[in-house]
Design a protein around this motif. Structure first.
Motif, PDB file in Angstrom:
ATOM      1  N   TYR A  37      -9.315  -1.249  -6.173  1.00  0.00           N
ATOM      2  CA  TYR A  37      -8.771   0.159  -6.713  1.00  0.00           C
ATOM      3  C   TYR A  37      -8.862   0.571  -7.862  1.00  0.00           C
ATOM      4  N   GLY A 150      -7.370  -5.828  -1.079  1.00  0.00           N
ATOM      5  CA  GLY A 150      -6.445  -4.742  -1.424  1.00  0.00           C
ATOM      6  C   GLY A 150      -5.947  -3.892  -0.026  1.00  0.00           C
ATOM      7  N   ALA A 151      -6.774  -4.261   1.163  1.00  0.00           N
ATOM      8  CA  ALA A 151      -6.457  -3.823   2.241  1.00  0.00           C
ATOM      9  C   ALA A 151      -6.193  -2.304   2.295  1.00  0.00           C
ATOM     10  N   THR A 154      -6.359  -0.382   5.786  1.00  0.00           N
ATOM     11  CA  THR A 154      -5.158  -0.493   6.445  1.00  0.00           C
ATOM     12  C   THR A 154      -3.971   0.429   5.995  1.00  0.00           C
ATOM     13  N   PHE A 155      -3.774   0.729   4.862  1.00  0.00           N
ATOM     14  CA  PHE A 155      -3.437   1.824   4.141  1.00  0.00           C
ATOM     15  C   PHE A 155      -3.680   3.399   4.830  1.00  0.00           C
ATOM     16  N   THR A 188      -1.757 -11.750   5.387  1.00  0.00           N
ATOM     17  CA  THR A 188      -0.768 -11.135   4.446  1.00  0.00           C
ATOM     18  C   THR A 188      -1.050 -11.745   3.118  1.00  0.00           C
ATOM     19  N   SER A 296      -0.586  -6.745   0.483  1.00  0.00           N
ATOM     20  CA  SER A 296      -1.444  -6.240   0.969  1.00  0.00           C
ATOM     21  C   SER A 296      -1.553  -7.146   2.441  1.00  0.00           C
ATOM     22  N   ASP A 379     -10.299  -5.685   6.311  1.00  0.00           N
ATOM     23  CA  ASP A 379      -9.439  -4.603   6.623  1.00  0.00           C
ATOM     24  C   ASP A 379     -10.032  -3.677   7.722  1.00  0.00           C
ATOM     25  N   LEU A 462       1.615  -3.968   7.340  1.00  0.00           N
ATOM     26  CA  LEU A 462       2.156  -3.534   6.146  1.00  0.00           C
ATOM     27  C   LEU A 462       3.426  -3.012   6.316  1.00  0.00           C
ATOM     28  N   PRO A 468      -0.112   1.425  -1.616  1.00  0.00           N
ATOM     29  CA  PRO A 468      -1.360   0.683  -2.777  1.00  0.00           C
ATOM     30  C   PRO A 468      -1.178   0.499  -3.958  1.00  0.00           C
TER      31      PRO A 468
END
Length: 476
Positions: A37, A150-151, A154-155, A188, A296, A379, A462, A468
């Motif tokens: 990020y 950070g996945a 997925t977000f 997770t 995450s 991810d 999530l 995030p």
């Protein structure tokens, strides 16, 4: 099979013509490593290259400043090629040196500088082919940040970023070449913060309630749970806040991050609940309170046999990267820093006889010939539940090189790494070309995907309230 499916020479040539730009991009990202990020410079480098390649650019995907997408073409199906560019903390190494040379910064110890650059190279080459042939369709490059813990994808899936995509393609740098058959761990990350009461550890210890004691008791409980959980599950931990440095103070507050993994997404929830109960027990024993915060989560990879077979044709046609004597010499120097177990583990994974004299993989692993061993998470798993997805492993480093190591970082700008990167771009571009050229093939892949979802519907791992963990842009 049509002539378009049989003949890849033109697409290979297009990918080769783009090589200088994308090798330069990979090296630029390597030289400005940023962790999850915080990949602002890397995202900007990718945005600038997309602009130079004439793509339509979309930024801030899913509200993430470092996530972006470039698109070429019109009409027809939408094929996505997924790239990454995040680095790992403290793995910065001087490139091209076969001994530890730490730089005190983040580093690409998983080769994501190569991953994103090859993905965009493939998308660009495929876009040129669409334009040359007049084939209807749109190819997209997705710049995806924060894969390392950070996945972000997925977000992005949860936000609908891939809702109109027909299929997705990706790859990962490795020490051998072959299709990445769907095998990964759902996981997770949850931060458990225990809060008690501080006190003078000698004068009045009975007045204290230790958050640090609670963390240690939680870890003991998780260790005992390991005997009673599935063999393919994993739980790891890291102290984020041990409560302070003064032993003469009862540590009132402490935080531990638990990383919980299972081979199937359906099994993740029950194991997480057991870990939560252990945390509650530790709080009860220490008369502290506990707060759990999900950081995450990612799903396991969903297989698509149709796409695997398409990609395998091109892996077999292209073969391993064409490494030369200089490449082999540097790889051998790296190999001298590895244990015999590292090398043997790679050959075990690809089901080949051990060859300690082979520094670089001059072979490809045929589809279905190696055991499926779940050992890590990605991810990309969540993308694979959203759309039919396929990935390749491509050799960019010495046999036996472990991910997340200084040895991999040291090879991140080597000629061998660049060769593997370009090979990956060709594999991905040709796979995408087949899906554009043969609508029935794409329909078959989508039908398989729909059938798998009918048996086990996707549920985003999530919680809805988890956002995030964005980081601000660094000051200029």
């Amino acid at each position: 099979m049509t002539d378009a499916l049989q003949n890849s020479d033109r697409l290979w040539a297009l990918a080769d013509s783009l090589r200088p730009d994308y090798v330069a991009l990979a090296d630029r990202v390597f030289d400005t490593p940023e962790t999850a990020y915080g990949e602002y410079a890397s995202a900007e480098a990718h945005r600038a290259q997309l602009a130079a390649a004439g793509a339509r650019i979309f930024e801030g995907l899913a509200g993430i400043p470092t996530a972006l997408m470039g698109e070429w073409g019109a009409g027809g199906p939408v094929i996505a090629i997924l790239g990454e560019y995040d680095a790992l903390p403290a793995l910065g190494q001087v490139p091209g040196v076969a001994e530890p040379q730490p730089m005190g910064v983040a580093g690409h110890g998983c080769g994501h500088n190569l991953l994103g650059s090859a993905a965009m190279q493939a998308a660009h080459a495929l876009a040129l082919w669409l334009a040359e042939t007049g084939t209807p369709g749109r190819v997209r490059y997705y710049g995806c940040p924060a894969e390392e813990g950070g996945a972000a994808k997925t977000f992005m899936v949860r936000a609908g970023v891939f809702d109109d995509v027909d299929a997705a393609i990706s790859w990962h740098p490795a020490d051998y070449t072959g299709v990445w058959e769907a095998c990964s761990l759902a996981n997770t990350r949850i931060d458990f913060t225990f809060t008690g009461r501080s006190a003078h550890a000698a004068a009045a210890p009975e007045l204290g309630r230790s958050g640090l004691d609670a963390v240690e008791l939680m870890n003991v409980g998780v260790n005992y749970m390991r005997e009673h959980m599935p063999d393919d599950a994993r739980v790891h931990y890291a102290y984020l806040d041990a409560g302070g440095e003064a032993p003469n103070v009862v540590q009132a507050k402490a935080t531990v991050r638990q990383l919980i993994r299972t081979a199937r997404l359906a099994d993740l929830g029950p194991l997480v609940e057991r870990v939560r109960k252990i945390a509650q027990g530790a709080a009860l024993m220490t008369e502290t309170t506990v707060e759990a915060k999900v950081v995450s989560a990612v799903s396991d990879l969903l297989e698509n046999g149709v796409l695997d077979r398409v990609m395998d044709r091109h892996v077999q046609a292209l073969g391993a990267p064409d490494f030369d004597a200089e490449d082999r010499g540097f790889a051998e120097a790296i190999r001298l820093t590895l244990t015999d177990e590292h090398v043997a583990d790679t050959f075990r994974r690809v089901a080949r006889p051990l060859d300690r004299a082979l520094p670089l993989a001059d072979f490809v692993v045929p589809l279905g010939s190696a055991p499926r061993i779940s050992s890590g998470s990605t991810d990309v798993g969540d993308v694979s539940w959203a759309v039919p997805t396929v990935q390749a492993w491509v050799a960019t480093c010495a046999l036996g090189t472990p991910f997340h190591s200084w040895q991999l970082t040291a090879q991140g700008k080597s000629p061998a790494a660049h060769k593997g990167m370009v090979q990956a771009a060709k594999i991905m571009a040709c796979t995408g070309r087949d899906l554009f050229a043969d609508p029935a093939l794409l329909a078959e892949a989508k039908a398989e995907h729909a059938g798998r979802l009918a048996q086990a519907p996707y549920r985003c791992p999530l919680p809805d309230e988890v956002m995030p963990p964005l980081r601000p842009r660094p000051a200029a």
